[in-house]
Write an enzyme that holds these catalytic residues in place. Structure first.
Site, PDB file in Angstrom:
ATOM      1  NE  ARG A 121      -4.364  -1.489   1.720  1.00 42.23           N
ATOM      2  CZ  ARG A 121      -5.186  -2.083   2.566  1.00 42.23           C
ATOM      3  NH1 ARG A 121      -4.872  -2.159   3.843  1.00 42.23           N
ATOM      4  NH2 ARG A 121      -6.317  -2.595   2.136  1.00 42.23           N
ATOM      5  CE  LYS A 123     -18.966 -13.103   9.441  1.00 39.48           C
ATOM      6  NZ  LYS A 123     -18.865 -11.894  10.295  1.00 39.48           N
ATOM      7  N   GLY A 134      -8.154  -7.982   0.298  1.00 37.96           N
ATOM      8  CA  GLY A 134      -6.824  -8.012   0.905  1.00 37.96           C
ATOM      9  C   GLY A 134      -6.250  -9.416   0.964  1.00 37.96           C
ATOM     10  N   GLY A 145     -12.905  -3.913   0.479  1.00 36.68           N
ATOM     11  CA  GLY A 145     -14.244  -3.465   0.886  1.00 36.68           C
ATOM     12  C   GLY A 145     -14.786  -2.421  -0.075  1.00 36.68           C
TER      13      GLY A 145
HETATM   14  P1  ADP Z   1     -10.698 -11.033   0.981  1.00 38.73           P
HETATM   15  O1  ADP Z   1      -9.868 -10.333   2.023  1.00 38.73           O
HETATM   16  O2  ADP Z   1      -9.901 -11.410  -0.217  1.00 38.73           O
HETATM   17  O3  ADP Z   1     -11.947 -10.259   0.641  1.00 38.73           O
HETATM   18  P2  ADP Z   1     -12.055 -12.636   2.953  1.00 38.73           P
HETATM   19  O4  ADP Z   1     -11.562 -11.713   3.999  1.00 38.73           O
HETATM   20  O5  ADP Z   1     -13.488 -12.654   2.658  1.00 38.73           O
HETATM   21  O6  ADP Z   1     -11.214 -12.420   1.592  1.00 38.73           O
HETATM   22  O7  ADP Z   1     -11.697 -14.143   3.348  1.00 38.73           O
HETATM   23  C1  ADP Z   1     -10.391 -14.579   3.522  1.00 38.73           C
HETATM   24  C2  ADP Z   1     -10.323 -15.690   4.519  1.00 38.73           C
HETATM   25  O8  ADP Z   1     -11.233 -16.731   4.227  1.00 38.73           O
HETATM   26  C3  ADP Z   1      -8.956 -16.331   4.558  1.00 38.73           C
HETATM   27  O9  ADP Z   1      -8.317 -15.984   5.771  1.00 38.73           O
HETATM   28  C4  ADP Z   1      -9.247 -17.831   4.453  1.00 38.73           C
HETATM   29  O10 ADP Z   1      -8.496 -18.615   5.360  1.00 38.73           O
HETATM   30  C5  ADP Z   1     -10.718 -17.888   4.796  1.00 38.73           C
HETATM   31  N1  ADP Z   1     -11.345 -19.108   4.259  1.00 38.73           N
HETATM   32  C6  ADP Z   1     -11.384 -19.517   2.972  1.00 38.73           C
HETATM   33  N2  ADP Z   1     -11.971 -20.725   2.875  1.00 38.73           N
HETATM   34  C7  ADP Z   1     -12.309 -21.099   4.122  1.00 38.73           C
HETATM   35  C8  ADP Z   1     -12.924 -22.261   4.682  1.00 38.73           C
HETATM   36  N3  ADP Z   1     -13.308 -23.263   3.904  1.00 38.73           N
HETATM   37  N4  ADP Z   1     -13.098 -22.307   6.010  1.00 38.73           N
HETATM   38  C9  ADP Z   1     -12.694 -21.271   6.788  1.00 38.73           C
HETATM   39  N5  ADP Z   1     -12.109 -20.154   6.326  1.00 38.73           N
HETATM   40  C10 ADP Z   1     -11.914 -20.076   5.012  1.00 38.73           C
HETATM   41 MG    MG Z   2     -10.149 -10.168   4.146  1.00 42.87          MG
END
Ligand code: ADP
Ligand code: MG
Length: 403
Positions: free
Chosen positions: A37, A207, A360, A384
């Site tokens: 960043r 989520k 992220g 976000g």
């Molecule tokens: P981003 O930051 O790219 O938007 P998120 O914050 O939504 O992504 O999600 C990232 C997290 O999701 C990672 O830390 C990963 O470990 C978790 N994750 C992915 N698949 C699973 C799973 N099957 N069970 C639990 N956590 C998961």
């Molecule tokens: Mg994230």
């Protein structure tokens, strides 16, 4: 949105809101683990300094706690290590102010010559920065406005926040969008206005509740939506399958059913994994086995998409002309459960079209696989913010810049 190149900046004090919210080594040693960043913020700072501006950078770091400036400054985190790294990367000194609207900031800004750069302390040390109260935020914004003649918004990662330095301050000064925001917005426009087809969206992450808004809007835009990651299991539950001890948001099962129905109605191909890598517990060394997506054992949890799903997802990406990907396919932080995320990342590098990675953790995953940023069309600095843009929401920080 005004362009930064239209501002006459020579000898003027330019307040630049950047996103310098970098991760630190958990040991507390002050080591920055990913300075992406800071690097992404350099072009605008360099450009302004090069054109003879007196550049005053504002940024936040983490979530400081405390009633007032003094308590928060005591508790941290301070931006000082970021100032040091910024100076290193810029190749010129960065004057650091230990407050925002106090004596240090006033003296630091007064001491700048044309072409100099300063960084103010963590803007969230002022509780008013994130206040829901318009008056409180305006009071802080007015005090900040006295430090500058012009405002440049360049922190794309915070444009979805209605905060004093993002939303209220630009209203008080002649302003423009920095190159980072301009670039992010132009890519996001390409994802929402007449995207080249097939347009494939890959969603994962932890989520489903975080992502339902964006799924809803993307169903109206995309030709195919591939679902992986933690959100898979709420979808599998919505189809009536056993998900064992996998991540499950039971209160979202109804919403997932509605998404499945809407996709069918709109003719959008919604693709779920057909096999899953499961383990008896959430740990890097947990023994991994592959099962069919409708046969997850009751005492196991899904931690990645399986090998057949990796191939399926790669084939659904092969002919894409536009791809937006947000959210890892599994717990990529554990090497045994990273293959699904790696497969999607690699499939994106082979796409002949626009590929955008948002989020992220998704960006961190791509880098952890050693794939160059240049193998992708665009890696967004604001997860976000890009999701909210794609949800069709208005982003306060863009509105403030006249977007
Ligand atoms: P981003 O930051 O790219 O938007 P998120 O914050 O939504 O992504 O999600 C990232 C997290 O999701 C990672 O830390 C990963 O470990 C978790 N994750 C992915 N698949 C699973 C799973 N099957 N069970 C639990 N956590 C998961
Ligand atoms: Mg994230």
């Amino acid at each position: 949105m005004h362009n930064i190149d239209d501002l006459d900046v020579v000898g003027r004090r330019v307040l630049v809101r950047s996103d310098l919210n970098v991760p630190f080594d958990k040991s507390g040693s002050g080591v920055i683990t990913d300075d992406g960043r800071i690097r992404a913020s350099l072009p605008v700072i360099r450009k302004l300094a090069g054109r003879g501006a007196r550049v005053v950078v504002m940024a936040h770091l983490g979530r400081p706690k405390g009633e007032d400036f003094a308590e928060r400054a005591e508790g941290g985190p301070s931006l000082r290590p970021v100032a040091d790294r910024l100076a290193e990367l810029l190749g010129q000194p960065v004057a650091f102010a230990t407050d925002l609207v106090g004596q240090s900031a006033a003296a630091t800004v007064a001491g700048l010559a044309d072409g100099d750069v300063a960084l103010l302390e963590n803007v969230r040390f002022e509780p008013a920065e994130t206040s829901k109260d318009d008056v409180e935020r305006t009071v802080l914004a007015s005090a900040l406005a006295r430090l500058g003649d012009l405002y440049v918004g360049d922190g794309f990662g915070v444009v979805h926040r209605k905060q004093a330095s993002v939303y209220d301050l630009p209203a008080l000064l002649p302003n423009a969008a920095g190159d980072l925001i301009t670039a992010e917005v132009s890519v996001l426009r390409r994802l929402t206005q007449d995207p080249a087809r097939p347009y494939v969206v890959v969603l994962g992450g932890s989520k489903v509740s975080d992502k339902l808004g964006v799924i809803g809007n993307l169903l109206g835009l995309a030709d195919r939506v591939l679902i992986g990651g933690g959100m898979t299991y709420t979808f599998l539950a919505a189809l009536g399958h056993e998900v064992g001890t996998s991540l499950l948001e039971a209160d979202q099962i109804g919403s997932c059913k509605a998404v499945l129905a809407e996709a069918a109605e709109r003719g959008v191909e919604l693709v779920l994994p057909t096999d899953i890598v499961v383990a008896p517990r959430f740990a890097a060394d947990a023994p991994a086995t592959v099962v069919a997506a409708d046969a997850i054992p009751a005492d196991h949890m899904g931690l990645d998409i399986g090998p057949a799903s990796r191939e399926l997802f790669a084939s659904k990406l092969a002919d894409a002309k536009t791809v937006f990907w947000n959210g890892p396919m599994g717990v990529f932080e554990f090497p045994a459960f990273a293959a699904g995320t790696r497969a999607v990342a690699e499939a994106l590098t082979k796409v002949d079209g626009l590929t955008v990675v948002g989020g992220g953790d998704s960006a961190a995953a791509v880098r952890s696989f050693g794939l160059a940023d240049s193998a992708f069309g665009h890696i967004s600095t604001g997860g976000g913010a890009s999701l909210e843009y794609l949800e069709g929401k208005t982003l306060p920080g863009l509105t403030a810049l006249g977007a």
